[in-house]
Every structure is written in structure tokens, then in C-alpha cells.
Design a protein around this motif. Structure first.
Motif, mmCIF file in Angstrom:
data_model
loop_
_atom_site.group_PDB
_atom_site.id
_atom_site.type_symbol
_atom_site.label_atom_id
_atom_site.label_comp_id
_atom_site.label_asym_id
_atom_site.label_seq_id
_atom_site.Cartn_x
_atom_site.Cartn_y
_atom_site.Cartn_z
ATOM 1 N N GLN A 69 46.513 50.230 77.665
ATOM 2 C CA GLN A 69 46.750 48.953 76.990
ATOM 3 C C GLN A 69 46.352 47.803 77.929
ATOM 4 O O GLN A 69 46.021 48.038 79.087
ATOM 5 C CB GLN A 69 48.228 48.808 76.589
ATOM 6 C CG GLN A 69 48.644 49.656 75.403
ATOM 7 C CD GLN A 69 48.864 51.101 75.773
ATOM 8 O OE1 GLN A 69 49.423 51.389 76.820
ATOM 9 N NE2 GLN A 69 48.419 52.017 74.927
ATOM 10 N N ASN A 70 46.417 46.571 77.421
ATOM 11 C CA ASN A 70 46.038 45.413 78.224
ATOM 12 C C ASN A 70 47.191 44.420 78.326
ATOM 13 O O ASN A 70 47.711 43.974 77.303
ATOM 14 C CB ASN A 70 44.835 44.695 77.595
ATOM 15 C CG ASN A 70 43.635 45.605 77.471
ATOM 16 O OD1 ASN A 70 43.283 46.048 76.383
ATOM 17 N ND2 ASN A 70 43.014 45.934 78.587
ATOM 18 N N CYS A 109 52.477 54.837 72.938
ATOM 19 C CA CYS A 109 52.017 53.816 73.900
ATOM 20 C C CYS A 109 53.215 53.333 74.709
ATOM 21 O O CYS A 109 53.155 53.196 75.935
ATOM 22 C CB CYS A 109 51.417 52.612 73.187
ATOM 23 S SG CYS A 109 50.176 52.980 71.968
ATOM 24 N N ARG A 145 37.819 52.083 73.536
ATOM 25 C CA ARG A 145 39.096 51.615 72.979
ATOM 26 C C ARG A 145 39.083 50.107 72.934
ATOM 27 O O ARG A 145 38.640 49.459 73.885
ATOM 28 C CB ARG A 145 40.274 52.099 73.827
ATOM 29 C CG ARG A 145 41.592 51.431 73.435
ATOM 30 C CD ARG A 145 42.783 52.065 74.094
ATOM 31 N NE ARG A 145 43.043 53.390 73.539
ATOM 32 C CZ ARG A 145 43.976 54.217 74.003
ATOM 33 N NH1 ARG A 145 44.714 53.848 75.040
ATOM 34 N NH2 ARG A 145 44.169 55.386 73.452
ATOM 35 N N ASN A 153 40.030 53.297 68.465
ATOM 36 C CA ASN A 153 39.573 54.304 69.424
ATOM 37 C C ASN A 153 38.390 55.082 68.872
ATOM 38 O O ASN A 153 38.313 55.329 67.662
ATOM 39 C CB ASN A 153 40.698 55.321 69.693
ATOM 40 C CG ASN A 153 41.940 54.667 70.257
ATOM 41 O OD1 ASN A 153 41.934 54.174 71.367
ATOM 42 N ND2 ASN A 153 43.006 54.630 69.471
ATOM 43 N N ASN A 211 41.791 47.026 72.253
ATOM 44 C CA ASN A 211 43.170 46.603 72.008
ATOM 45 C C ASN A 211 43.204 45.151 71.569
ATOM 46 O O ASN A 211 42.497 44.310 72.144
ATOM 47 C CB ASN A 211 44.004 46.703 73.294
ATOM 48 C CG ASN A 211 44.225 48.130 73.732
ATOM 49 O OD1 ASN A 211 44.528 48.999 72.919
ATOM 50 N ND2 ASN A 211 44.067 48.399 75.023
ATOM 51 N N GLN A 235 48.697 43.919 74.835
ATOM 52 C CA GLN A 235 47.866 44.178 73.650
ATOM 53 C C GLN A 235 47.656 45.679 73.475
ATOM 54 O O GLN A 235 47.509 46.413 74.447
ATOM 55 C CB GLN A 235 46.506 43.513 73.807
ATOM 56 C CG GLN A 235 46.562 41.997 73.753
ATOM 57 C CD GLN A 235 45.184 41.375 73.711
ATOM 58 O OE1 GLN A 235 44.216 41.983 74.146
ATOM 59 N NE2 GLN A 235 45.094 40.169 73.187
ATOM 60 N N GLY A 236 47.628 46.104 72.209
ATOM 61 C CA GLY A 236 47.302 47.507 71.902
ATOM 62 C C GLY A 236 48.499 48.428 71.876
ATOM 63 O O GLY A 236 48.347 49.638 71.824
ATOM 64 N N GLN A 241 44.958 48.697 67.621
ATOM 65 C CA GLN A 241 44.223 49.474 68.613
ATOM 66 C C GLN A 241 43.182 50.300 67.867
ATOM 67 O O GLN A 241 43.482 50.875 66.825
ATOM 68 C CB GLN A 241 45.172 50.412 69.356
ATOM 69 C CG GLN A 241 44.504 51.183 70.476
ATOM 70 C CD GLN A 241 45.478 52.145 71.171
ATOM 71 O OE1 GLN A 241 45.596 53.291 70.797
ATOM 72 N NE2 GLN A 241 46.171 51.650 72.176
#
Lengths: 189, 135
Positions: free
Chosen positions: B125-126, B75, A67, A76, A69, B68-69, A74
């Protein structure tokens, strides 16, 4: 015939359950999975196969290989597999991936399936755009194109797909002359 | 083929309309954003949204986290669920548009970015940085 539908959202958030149903010209199925972590999910799919006139189930395992980010996106890459507990000759494995922003979506997948009748492969590409950007909790809409090929068929099949998504519910509808209606419902909890 | 062309034209018109919409809105938007100050520094947030979040909150610490993400509601839902397990979390808001998670903690919570990062990473996520303020 195992379909490609359940590759979307194949892993939930940690300790999340997902119930999916799918119906198309080839089969009707229900798939229930549990994600102990965001890295993998395990589940059971029960299917009524209209193409091979058969009924079966799969224990399924999906693993997030990679993954990435960023602030706005995002991406995957997943490995997926399934095994019929009553007939180990019936199984499948494959890869699928996606890249998604809040506006754009690109997905792809490839899967090899084995059974007692005829082995086959499936591949697909999917592109989507969100016509508006909703906030968290709003109704989200995606307009998509999907093109897919099954080695049991003779050509690629391309068709529009519309996806609605609100809270824990998702519904995806596609239609083309060859495969007729693709309907995919999902509830996550 | 004709259907595909029509749909492509439809999608192109949506993109065009959305771009125009964005460019018209930007002036107004800048008024609402970039005007939340933490320790004298501007922090990009939707002011109206943040004001709504702060309503009825007293004696709390608020962590504003860059994530992020975070591209969809799933999410956001995962992050929300993870933090709400902590009894010291009084309120949480996920702002998908700005990639922010805003969390109100009770004052007796010792907030560590390492813990926040781990929780968000466990969801896939980050968290890149955060700011802390008291209300």
C-alpha cells in the motif's frame, strides 16, 4: 484440469502463508503458498483431477506485474504459472487481474494449460458487491456473479457466488447447473 | 435468466438501500468525524474510535497515517503485523473506512515518515502523509 479458483488472493502479505482448498465437478485440490514479499508467491498444489481421471501436483509461481492504489481502491495485474515436477509437459501460465473497492469487485483471468491429454484454456469474469461495509475484523460478505468458459466445454457458464470473509478465513461458494458446486476455502497465517 | 434478473434486482435494491442509509447517516457522521485536531488542524478520524484507541494510553506518540489501497482485512492484517514487529509500537488501529492507520509509539522512538512509508509500501500500500501527536 487446473482451476481458476486460486487466482483470488494469489499473493499474501510479506512472509505470509496461505492454505487453500477447492472442490468442483472437475477436480479437488489443496494449494499451499508462501509470499516472501507482496510481489510474488511460491507454492505447491496437489490435485485429484476428475475430468482427466488423474492425480498430479504443480509447483506454482505468481507475480504481481502491476498494482495501483488510490484512496478507495486497489487494482492488480498478476502473472501466474505452474509446472508439474514429475512431468514438465504438464504446465500452465496466464494472467489475472482485479479492481476492488470496499464496495465493488471486478476480476478477470485467462489461462493456458498443457498436459498429455488435451491442451485447454480458461477465462473468466467476476463482478461482486459487498451488501454492507464491515469494519476491520468483522464478518465481510460479498455477493458475486462469475462467468467462465473452459475450451473443453462448449459455452460460458454463469452463476452466483457468495463469499464470506472473517479474520484469516475465507469461504466462497458458487453453484450452477453445469459445474454444480464450486467450494473454495482459504486460511491465511 | 429469471434467476439472474432476480439476483440483479436484489443487488440493485441493496445499493439503493445502502445509499439511503448513507445519506441519512451523514449528518450524524460529520459530528463524529473531522473533529480530531492535530497541531490545530482538523484530521478526518472517527472520534469514538480514536477515543477508544487512546483509552489507557499514557506518554506515547501517536502517528495518524493516510494510506491508499487499503481495501480489505488482508491489507490491514499485513500492515498490523509489519508494525507490531517493532517493540516500540504500543498499539495499532487500522481504520479501513477512513483509510487511516493509527499507531502509538513509545516516547523514545524517533519517528520518521520515510520508515513508515517503507513499511507500508513493503505491504503493497502507499502512505501519503501523516500527523504526529503526543498523549
Amino acid at each position: 484440469m487446473a482451476s481458476l479458483y486460486s487466482q483470488a488472493r494469489s499473493i499474501s502479505y510479506p512472509e505470509g502463508f496461505t492454505l487453500m482448498s477447492h472442490s468442483d465437478i472437475y477436480k479437488d485440490s489443496v494449494y499451499f503458498h508462501y509470499s516472501p514479499s507482496f510481489k510474488y508467491s511460491v507454492g505447491l498444489e496437489v490435485a485429484k483431477d476428475d475430468y482427466f481421471d488423474d492425480e498430479y501436483s504443480f509447483f506454482r509461481f505468481t507475480y504481481l506485474l502491476n498494482r495501483k492504489n488510490t484512496q478507495n481502491s486497489q487494482s492488480n495485474l498478476y502473472f501466474q504459472s505452474g509446472l508439474d515436477p514429475e512431468n514438465f509437459d504438464r504446465h500452465f501460465y496466464g494472467l489475472h487481474g482485479d479492481w476492488e473497492t470496499r464496495r465493488w469487485f471486478v476480476g478477470f483471468g485467462y489461462k493456458e494449460s498443457f498436459n498429455d491429454f488435451e491442451d485447454f484454456s480458461e477465462k473468466y469474469l467476476q463482478f461482486g458487491i459487498a451488501p454492507y461495509l464491515g469494519k476491520y475484523g468483522d464478518l465481510h460478505t460479498w455477493l458475486m456473479f462469475k462467468t467462465k468458459k473452459n475450451s473443453l466445454g462448449d459455452s460460458w457458464s454463469t452463476y452466483p457466488v457468495i463469499k464470506f470473509f472473517k479474520g484469516d478465513f475465507l469461504i466462497e461458494l458458487g453453484y450452477n447447473n453445469k459445474t454444480r458446486t464450486d467450494a473454495h476455502l482459504m486460511y491465511r497465517f | 435468466m429469471r434467476l439472474i434478473c432476480l439476483i440483479l434486482m436484489f443487488m440493485a435494491s441493496i445499493i439503493f438501500a445502502e445509499k439511503n442509509h448513507d445519506s441519512h447517516e451523514h449528518h450524524g457522521h460529520t459530528v463524529h468525524q473531522n473533529d480530531v485536531y492535530v497541531d490545530g488542524k482538523k484530521f478526518k478520524l472517527d472520534k469514538e474510535r480514536f477515543d477508544e484507541f487512546k483509552k489507557n494510553l499514557r506518554d506515547v506518540q501517536v502517528a495518524i497515517i493516510n494510506v491508499q489501497g487499503m481495501v480489505c482485512d488482508f491489507c490491514a492484517r499485513g500492515i498490523e503485523k509489519a508494525f507490531l514487529k517493532d517493540t516500540k509500537v504500543k498499539k495499532i488501529d487500522v481504520d479501513l473506512e477512513n483509510g487511516k492507520v493509527v499507531i502509538a509509539y513509545s516516547l523514545n522512538k524517533k519517528i520518521e515518515f520515510k520508515e513508515i512509508k517503507e513499511k507500508i509500501l513493503m505491504n503493497g500500500q502507499n502512505a501519503t502523509d501523516y500527523k504526529l501527536m503526543k498523549i
